[in-house]
Write a protein that holds these residues in place. Structure first.
Motif, PDB file in Angstrom:
ATOM      1  N   ASN A 195       0.829  -1.212   0.000  1.00  0.00           N
ATOM      2  CA  ASN A 195       0.000   0.000   0.000  1.00  0.00           C
ATOM      3  C   ASN A 195       0.859   1.256   0.000  1.00  0.00           C
ATOM      4  N   THR A 196       1.905   1.254   0.833  1.00  0.00           N
ATOM      5  CA  THR A 196       2.782   2.423   0.949  1.00  0.00           C
ATOM      6  C   THR A 196       3.527   2.675  -0.355  1.00  0.00           C
ATOM      7  N   ILE A 197       4.035   1.609  -0.968  1.00  0.00           N
ATOM      8  CA  ILE A 197       4.775   1.762  -2.228  1.00  0.00           C
ATOM      9  C   ILE A 197       3.850   2.243  -3.336  1.00  0.00           C
ATOM     10  N   LYS A 198       2.663   1.634  -3.438  1.00  0.00           N
ATOM     11  CA  LYS A 198       1.706   2.041  -4.477  1.00  0.00           C
ATOM     12  C   LYS A 198       1.268   3.487  -4.279  1.00  0.00           C
ATOM     13  N   PHE A 199       0.952   3.834  -3.048  1.00  0.00           N
ATOM     14  CA  PHE A 199       0.528   5.195  -2.724  1.00  0.00           C
ATOM     15  C   PHE A 199       1.621   6.203  -3.070  1.00  0.00           C
ATOM     16  N   SER A 200       2.866   5.870  -2.716  1.00  0.00           N
ATOM     17  CA  SER A 200       3.986   6.793  -2.942  1.00  0.00           C
ATOM     18  C   SER A 200       4.326   6.923  -4.418  1.00  0.00           C
ATOM     19  N   LEU A 201       4.288   5.817  -5.164  1.00  0.00           N
ATOM     20  CA  LEU A 201       4.634   5.855  -6.585  1.00  0.00           C
ATOM     21  C   LEU A 201       3.608   6.615  -7.414  1.00  0.00           C
ATOM     22  N   ILE A 202       2.376   6.692  -6.915  1.00  0.00           N
ATOM     23  CA  ILE A 202       1.333   7.413  -7.659  1.00  0.00           C
ATOM     24  C   ILE A 202       1.228   8.865  -7.183  1.00  0.00           C
ATOM     25  N   VAL A 203       1.096   9.045  -5.873  1.00  0.00           N
ATOM     26  CA  VAL A 203       0.890  10.392  -5.336  1.00  0.00           C
ATOM     27  C   VAL A 203       2.154  11.245  -5.458  1.00  0.00           C
ATOM     28  N   GLY A 204       3.333  10.654  -5.194  1.00  0.00           N
ATOM     29  CA  GLY A 204       4.579  11.415  -5.250  1.00  0.00           C
ATOM     30  C   GLY A 204       4.847  12.035  -6.614  1.00  0.00           C
ATOM     31  N   PRO A 205       4.995  11.216  -7.677  1.00  0.00           N
ATOM     32  CA  PRO A 205       5.258  11.787  -9.004  1.00  0.00           C
ATOM     33  C   PRO A 205       4.132  12.677  -9.522  1.00  0.00           C
ATOM     34  N   LEU A 206       2.868  12.264  -9.305  1.00  0.00           N
ATOM     35  CA  LEU A 206       1.754  13.089  -9.783  1.00  0.00           C
ATOM     36  C   LEU A 206       1.705  14.431  -9.052  1.00  0.00           C
ATOM     37  N   GLY A 207       1.898  14.404  -7.731  1.00  0.00           N
ATOM     38  CA  GLY A 207       1.915  15.645  -6.970  1.00  0.00           C
ATOM     39  C   GLY A 207       3.065  16.547  -7.374  1.00  0.00           C
ATOM     40  N   TYR A 208       4.211  15.929  -7.648  1.00  0.00           N
ATOM     41  CA  TYR A 208       5.391  16.686  -8.080  1.00  0.00           C
ATOM     42  C   TYR A 208       5.146  17.352  -9.428  1.00  0.00           C
ATOM     43  N   ALA A 209       4.619  16.582 -10.380  1.00  0.00           N
ATOM     44  CA  ALA A 209       4.330  17.125 -11.715  1.00  0.00           C
ATOM     45  C   ALA A 209       3.247  18.206 -11.634  1.00  0.00           C
ATOM     46  N   LEU A 210       2.248  17.969 -10.798  1.00  0.00           N
ATOM     47  CA  LEU A 210       1.173  18.949 -10.652  1.00  0.00           C
ATOM     48  C   LEU A 210       1.684  20.237 -10.017  1.00  0.00           C
ATOM     49  N   SER A 211       2.600  20.119  -9.061  1.00  0.00           N
ATOM     50  CA  SER A 211       3.182  21.315  -8.433  1.00  0.00           C
ATOM     51  C   SER A 211       3.907  22.170  -9.465  1.00  0.00           C
ATOM     52  N   PHE A 212       4.710  21.512 -10.310  1.00  0.00           N
ATOM     53  CA  PHE A 212       5.437  22.266 -11.335  1.00  0.00           C
ATOM     54  C   PHE A 212       4.474  22.880 -12.345  1.00  0.00           C
ATOM     55  N   ALA A 250      11.163  17.791  -5.296  1.00  0.00           N
ATOM     56  CA  ALA A 250      11.144  16.330  -5.389  1.00  0.00           C
ATOM     57  C   ALA A 250      11.388  15.689  -4.028  1.00  0.00           C
ATOM     58  N   VAL A 251      12.365  16.217  -3.292  1.00  0.00           N
ATOM     59  CA  VAL A 251      12.653  15.671  -1.957  1.00  0.00           C
ATOM     60  C   VAL A 251      11.459  15.868  -1.027  1.00  0.00           C
ATOM     61  N   MET A 252      10.841  17.049  -1.070  1.00  0.00           N
ATOM     62  CA  MET A 252       9.675  17.307  -0.225  1.00  0.00           C
ATOM     63  C   MET A 252       8.511  16.411  -0.605  1.00  0.00           C
ATOM     64  N   ALA A 253       8.351  16.138  -1.912  1.00  0.00           N
ATOM     65  CA  ALA A 253       7.273  15.256  -2.361  1.00  0.00           C
ATOM     66  C   ALA A 253       7.472  13.846  -1.813  1.00  0.00           C
ATOM     67  N   VAL A 254       8.727  13.369  -1.854  1.00  0.00           N
ATOM     68  CA  VAL A 254       9.020  12.024  -1.333  1.00  0.00           C
ATOM     69  C   VAL A 254       8.767  11.957   0.163  1.00  0.00           C
ATOM     70  N   VAL A 255       9.317  12.920   0.902  1.00  0.00           N
ATOM     71  CA  VAL A 255       9.182  12.906   2.361  1.00  0.00           C
ATOM     72  C   VAL A 255       7.717  13.005   2.772  1.00  0.00           C
ATOM     73  N   ASN A 256       6.975  13.946   2.182  1.00  0.00           N
ATOM     74  CA  ASN A 256       5.579  14.142   2.556  1.00  0.00           C
ATOM     75  C   ASN A 256       4.723  12.932   2.205  1.00  0.00           C
ATOM     76  N   THR A 257       5.034  12.305   1.054  1.00  0.00           N
ATOM     77  CA  THR A 257       4.236  11.151   0.636  1.00  0.00           C
ATOM     78  C   THR A 257       4.446   9.967   1.569  1.00  0.00           C
ATOM     79  N   GLN A 287      -4.113   1.046   4.849  1.00  0.00           N
ATOM     80  CA  GLN A 287      -3.098   1.054   5.901  1.00  0.00           C
ATOM     81  C   GLN A 287      -1.725   1.362   5.314  1.00  0.00           C
ATOM     82  N   LEU A 288      -1.104   2.437   5.788  1.00  0.00           N
ATOM     83  CA  LEU A 288       0.234   2.818   5.366  1.00  0.00           C
ATOM     84  C   LEU A 288       1.206   2.599   6.529  1.00  0.00           C
ATOM     85  N   MET A 289       2.482   2.807   6.290  1.00  0.00           N
ATOM     86  CA  MET A 289       3.486   2.489   7.302  1.00  0.00           C
ATOM     87  C   MET A 289       3.317   3.324   8.567  1.00  0.00           C
TER      88      MET A 289
END
Length: 301
Positions: A76-93, A227-234, A256-258
């Motif tokens: 769950n954590t990996i799936k959540f991070s791989l989707i939300v992290g990159p998408l949130g990062y791209a959306l921020s830019f 990018a670092v903030m996106a990873v940490v926050n996710t 359930q996440l970590m």
């Protein structure tokens, strides 16, 4: 020679004097807790009795016998991070770049609107999202779908194993425009406009080429920070699933996440040593992910 060394020492001592409040806070609230978590991860500790050293038992249990962690929490954590992290990062830019194209006053208003969910996501999650995804016919989304004839009966969005994770991702993206977004906006606004003029002289013919060859290379430090903030926050996201579903653990561990797993064992079961081991694993995942990002976006020098 001695005089130069003395002057250098005086300059360094002045610098360290001004840095001392930050170094003190960083030590007390970051370094010490991390060291304590690492130490506790090798113990059995119920937060009442003195910790008992158990070696690698917590880590062995985590990766061999904790089926919830291996089959639910970690995927769950990996799936959540791989989707939300990159998408949130791209959306921020993308949002930062779009705001940079409009005048100052409306840009300030829109930036405040976009940034505000990252400050009020906890309150808004209860007031807005739980009402929107309410599982009966009074929920806004169910009401619309029922009126349109798309569904015949209300959907339990926040209790269903099929829908809880997508809803969590939607809420996480909505509230992900934080400090990283502001850094990217500042980076776009501070690019020298003469670079764009020179680029069009050299053959750039559209906005996409402008972004790829001028905008992104010119704001690499802000891109790295975002990018670092996106990873940490996710990876540090944990309250979303519990707040939406109203339970920890979430229904059938679907959301359930970590961090939820750490809270479950640390503050509900009082197995602090085991919770500390999970937190150390999470810290290592964040550290490795940050190193990969530094390798991709960081400057070689």
């Amino acid at each position: 020679m001695r005089k130069k060394k003395k002057q250098k020492l005086n300059k360094e001592s002045t610098a360290y004097f001004f840095l001392s409040p930050y170094l003190l806070l960083f030590t007390v609230f970051i370094i010490v807790p991390v060291i304590m978590a690492i130490i506790l991860s090798f113990t059995s500790f119920d937060s009442v009795n003195f910790p008992k050293f158990t070696g690698l038992k917590n880590y062995i249990t985590l990766f061999t016998t904790d089926s919830v962690f291996m089959q639910k929490v970690l995927p769950n954590t990996i799936k959540f991070s791989l989707i939300v992290g990159p998408l949130g990062y791209a959306l921020s830019f993308l949002l930062a770049w779009m705001l940079a194209q409009i005048p100052h006053k409306p840009r300030t208003i829109y930036a405040l609107i976009i940034y505000s969910p990252s400050l009020t996501s906890g309150v808004a999650m209860t007031v807005i999202w739980k009402v929107l995804f309410n599982g009966d016919q009074t929920g806004y989304l169910n009401s619309v779908l029922l009126n349109l004839g798309i569904i015949r009966e209300p959907i339990q969005w926040l209790q269903s194993t099929d829908y809880l994770m997508p809803v969590m991702m939607l809420v996480a993206l909505w509230s992900s425009m934080g400090v990283g977004f502001l850094a990217m906006l500042a980076g776009v606004l501070n690019i020298n406009q003469e670079l764009y003029e020179a680029g069009y002289i050299d053959g750039i013919s559209n906005r996409f080429q402008e972004i790829m060859y001028i905008t992104i290379p010119s704001m690499k430090p802000q891109m790295l920070f975002g990018a670092v903030m996106a990873v940490v926050n996710t990876f540090q996201t944990g309250a979303i699933g519990v707040s939406l579903s109203g339970a920890n653990p979430t229904p059938q561990y679907a959301g359930q996440l970590m961090l939820n797993h750490i809270e479950d064992y640390g503050f509900l079961r009082y197995e602090m040593g085991y919770a500390a081991a999970i937190s150390v694993v999470l810290l290592l995942i964040i550290y490795i992910s940050s190193k990969v990002i530094y390798r991709l976006l960081g400057e070689k020098e």
